[in-house]
Design an enzyme around this catalytic site. Sequence first.
Site, mmCIF file in Angstrom:
data_model
loop_
_atom_site.group_PDB
_atom_site.id
_atom_site.type_symbol
_atom_site.label_atom_id
_atom_site.label_comp_id
_atom_site.label_asym_id
_atom_site.label_seq_id
_atom_site.Cartn_x
_atom_site.Cartn_y
_atom_site.Cartn_z
ATOM 1 N N ARG A 88 17.213 -21.765 14.340
ATOM 2 C CA ARG A 88 17.700 -20.427 14.189
ATOM 3 C C ARG A 88 16.304 -19.616 14.088
ATOM 4 O O ARG A 88 15.238 -20.232 13.641
ATOM 5 C CB ARG A 88 18.425 -20.155 13.249
ATOM 6 C CG ARG A 88 18.165 -20.421 11.922
ATOM 7 C CD ARG A 88 19.188 -20.172 10.641
ATOM 8 N NE ARG A 88 18.525 -20.742 9.414
ATOM 9 C CZ ARG A 88 18.061 -19.981 8.542
ATOM 10 N NH1 ARG A 88 17.841 -18.482 8.923
ATOM 11 N NH2 ARG A 88 17.541 -20.699 7.517
ATOM 12 N N ASP B 165 15.555 -27.357 18.172
ATOM 13 C CA ASP B 165 16.729 -28.182 17.457
ATOM 14 C C ASP B 165 16.043 -29.667 17.082
ATOM 15 O O ASP B 165 15.837 -30.241 18.169
ATOM 16 C CB ASP B 165 17.859 -28.240 18.446
ATOM 17 C CG ASP B 165 19.004 -29.069 17.879
ATOM 18 O OD1 ASP B 165 18.762 -29.891 17.070
ATOM 19 O OD2 ASP B 165 20.052 -28.887 18.480
ATOM 20 N N TYR C 215 25.468 -36.691 1.953
ATOM 21 C CA TYR C 215 23.990 -36.139 1.730
ATOM 22 C C TYR C 215 23.165 -37.347 1.235
ATOM 23 O O TYR C 215 21.957 -37.714 1.966
ATOM 24 C CB TYR C 215 23.855 -34.968 0.884
ATOM 25 C CG TYR C 215 22.511 -34.336 0.707
ATOM 26 C CD1 TYR C 215 21.888 -33.645 1.627
ATOM 27 C CD2 TYR C 215 21.908 -34.315 -0.743
ATOM 28 C CE1 TYR C 215 20.558 -33.290 1.345
ATOM 29 C CE2 TYR C 215 20.656 -33.955 -0.888
ATOM 30 C CZ TYR C 215 20.143 -33.283 0.248
ATOM 31 O OH TYR C 215 18.878 -32.766 -0.371
ATOM 32 N N LYS D 219 20.023 -39.331 2.684
ATOM 33 C CA LYS D 219 18.664 -39.209 2.191
ATOM 34 C C LYS D 219 18.154 -40.594 1.868
ATOM 35 O O LYS D 219 17.149 -41.211 2.079
ATOM 36 C CB LYS D 219 18.751 -38.401 0.964
ATOM 37 C CG LYS D 219 18.690 -36.676 1.408
ATOM 38 C CD LYS D 219 17.619 -36.580 1.701
ATOM 39 C CE LYS D 219 17.737 -35.066 2.530
ATOM 40 N NZ LYS D 219 16.559 -34.617 3.194
HETATM 41 N N1 LIG Z 1 16.046 -26.887 -1.996
HETATM 42 C C1 LIG Z 1 16.307 -28.121 -2.734
HETATM 43 O O1 LIG Z 1 16.726 -27.762 -3.976
HETATM 44 C C2 LIG Z 1 16.274 -29.337 -2.169
HETATM 45 C C3 LIG Z 1 16.239 -30.624 -3.287
HETATM 46 C C4 LIG Z 1 15.959 -31.721 -2.657
HETATM 47 C C5 LIG Z 1 15.754 -31.842 -1.438
HETATM 48 N N2 LIG Z 1 15.576 -30.981 -0.578
HETATM 49 C C6 LIG Z 1 15.182 -31.186 1.133
HETATM 50 O O2 LIG Z 1 14.420 -30.262 1.695
HETATM 51 C C7 LIG Z 1 14.737 -30.124 3.034
HETATM 52 C C8 LIG Z 1 14.496 -28.701 3.040
HETATM 53 O O3 LIG Z 1 15.257 -28.006 2.142
HETATM 54 P P1 LIG Z 1 15.841 -26.296 1.930
HETATM 55 O O4 LIG Z 1 16.335 -26.273 0.723
HETATM 56 O O5 LIG Z 1 14.708 -25.803 2.532
HETATM 57 O O6 LIG Z 1 16.978 -26.190 2.843
HETATM 58 P P2 LIG Z 1 17.668 -24.905 3.881
HETATM 59 O O7 LIG Z 1 19.121 -25.446 4.052
HETATM 60 O O8 LIG Z 1 17.208 -23.780 2.844
HETATM 61 O O9 LIG Z 1 16.949 -25.164 5.116
HETATM 62 C C9 LIG Z 1 16.794 -26.158 5.951
HETATM 63 C C10 LIG Z 1 16.531 -25.460 7.287
HETATM 64 O O10 LIG Z 1 16.987 -26.402 8.596
HETATM 65 C C11 LIG Z 1 17.353 -25.360 9.614
HETATM 66 N N3 LIG Z 1 17.947 -26.515 10.641
HETATM 67 C C12 LIG Z 1 19.319 -26.911 10.292
HETATM 68 N N4 LIG Z 1 19.721 -27.753 11.366
HETATM 69 C C13 LIG Z 1 18.813 -27.841 12.116
HETATM 70 C C14 LIG Z 1 18.545 -28.516 13.522
HETATM 71 N N5 LIG Z 1 19.303 -29.068 14.067
HETATM 72 N N6 LIG Z 1 17.092 -28.397 14.043
HETATM 73 C C15 LIG Z 1 16.187 -27.469 13.377
HETATM 74 N N7 LIG Z 1 16.453 -26.724 12.248
HETATM 75 C C16 LIG Z 1 17.541 -27.110 11.645
HETATM 76 C C17 LIG Z 1 18.255 -24.668 8.905
HETATM 77 O O11 LIG Z 1 18.431 -23.497 10.044
HETATM 78 C C18 LIG Z 1 17.294 -24.120 7.942
HETATM 79 O O12 LIG Z 1 16.631 -23.158 8.274
HETATM 80 C C19 LIG Z 1 15.800 -30.597 3.209
HETATM 81 O O13 LIG Z 1 15.597 -32.090 3.782
HETATM 82 C C20 LIG Z 1 16.527 -30.841 1.829
HETATM 83 O O14 LIG Z 1 17.155 -32.102 2.025
HETATM 84 C C21 LIG Z 1 15.743 -29.695 -0.804
#
Ligand SMILES: NC(=O)c1ccc[n+]([C@@H]2O[C@H](COP(=O)([O-])OP(=O)(O)OC[C@H]3O[C@@H](n4cnc5c(N)ncnc54)[C@H](O)[C@@H]3O)[C@@H](O)[C@H]2O)c1
Length: 316
Positions: free
Chosen positions: A36, A51, A140, A144
């Site tokens: 997006r 994507d 999830y 992972k």
């Molecule tokens: N934030 C946390 O506390 C946390 C903790 C542990 C692990 N993580 C991991 O870190 C990574 C990033 O997390 P985050 O918190 O920034 O998540 P978030 O949900 O804020 O951001 C994820 C992004 O991925 C994009 N997205 C979704 N589907 C997509 C697709 N098909 N193609 C391209 N982009 C797509 C979304 O638009 C969004 O901008 C993830 O793998 C998450 O599992 C995050």
Amino acid sequence: MKRILVTGAGGQIGSWLVPRLREAYGASGVLATDVRHSGLDSEGGPFQVVDATNPKAVGQAAMRHRADTIFHLAAILSAVGERDPRLAWHVNMTSLEAVLEVAREQECAVFVPSSIGVFGSSTPKRMTPQDTVMRPETIYGVTKLSGELLCDYYHKRYGVDSRGLRFPGIVSYGAPPGGGTTDWAVEIFHKAVRDGRYTSFLDADSQLDFMYMPDAIRAAIELMEADDAKVVHRNAYNVTAMQLTPASLGAIIAEHVPGFELSYQVDPVRQAIADSWPDQVDDSAAREEWGWCPAFDAAAMTADMLEHVRRPIQEA
Ligand SMILES: NC(=O)c1ccc[n+]([C@@H]2O[C@H](COP(=O)([O-])OP(=O)(O)OC[C@H]3O[C@@H](n4cnc5c(N)ncnc54)[C@H](O)[C@@H]3O)[C@@H](O)[C@H]2O)c1
């Protein structure tokens, strides 16, 4: 790292990571992508809608950018995943396979964030070891853990330089969190400043690991810069900076926000997820192998968060 591609760049972590990478490696060297449009489109450096589940689109973006490193952040998080498990499996696994294939074909290094969600209730809850029982109970966590194994496989089989961190809950201002079980630790700051009260969806004593965003970004970059010989447990390292419960963080916030009121309305879905995760992970492998050391504890994080969360209100 010289030419970097970031997937899912518009999310909570990407909106911090991309500016830091651009500071360190040059604006034009960092291609931000997301499914997006986001605030990043208009900020100093290239942005493209990609994507990440589309292998061709990821491959073309990496090829045109001449990427040598991919930070793969696109994912569906824990609470959203429980609402639509098939979507979580599709996005998390299809995108990872696409990114790993591109990394194999185009010889890129890959950073893949894992999560404390890889653990389940049969895992030891206190000082959860780096190598231990891993039977996650959320979709999830299943994606992972599968992702960690797939990253290891691509490293052993094809020599892909894949590396990862099992991030705990990450606290930040700016882009809101994307629907995880630890989102309460971000929401509480905004509600404290705006309303002077917060209703937590986890119970008072639910303890989980957390990290402040500047530490999380530094951890990711330091891991990717670490000498290959040091990176033994590559996919993925336990890392933590602090352990918080809603009650303990609420007490620290109350020192800065007089009269702050904390109440509880437990969401059974997110409470069950939190109950299946560790109270505290042991991150000694990350400390010993590549020198991981957090800078922010709960008090330092709270002071910094409140300063930044208050700013837009004071300026309005
Ligand atoms: N934030 C946390 O506390 C946390 C903790 C542990 C692990 N993580 C991991 O870190 C990574 C990033 O997390 P985050 O918190 O920034 O998540 P978030 O949900 O804020 O951001 C994820 C992004 O991925 C994009 N997205 C979704 N589907 C997509 C697709 N098909 N193609 C391209 N982009 C797509 C979304 O638009 C969004 O901008 C993830 O793998 C998450 O599992 C995050």
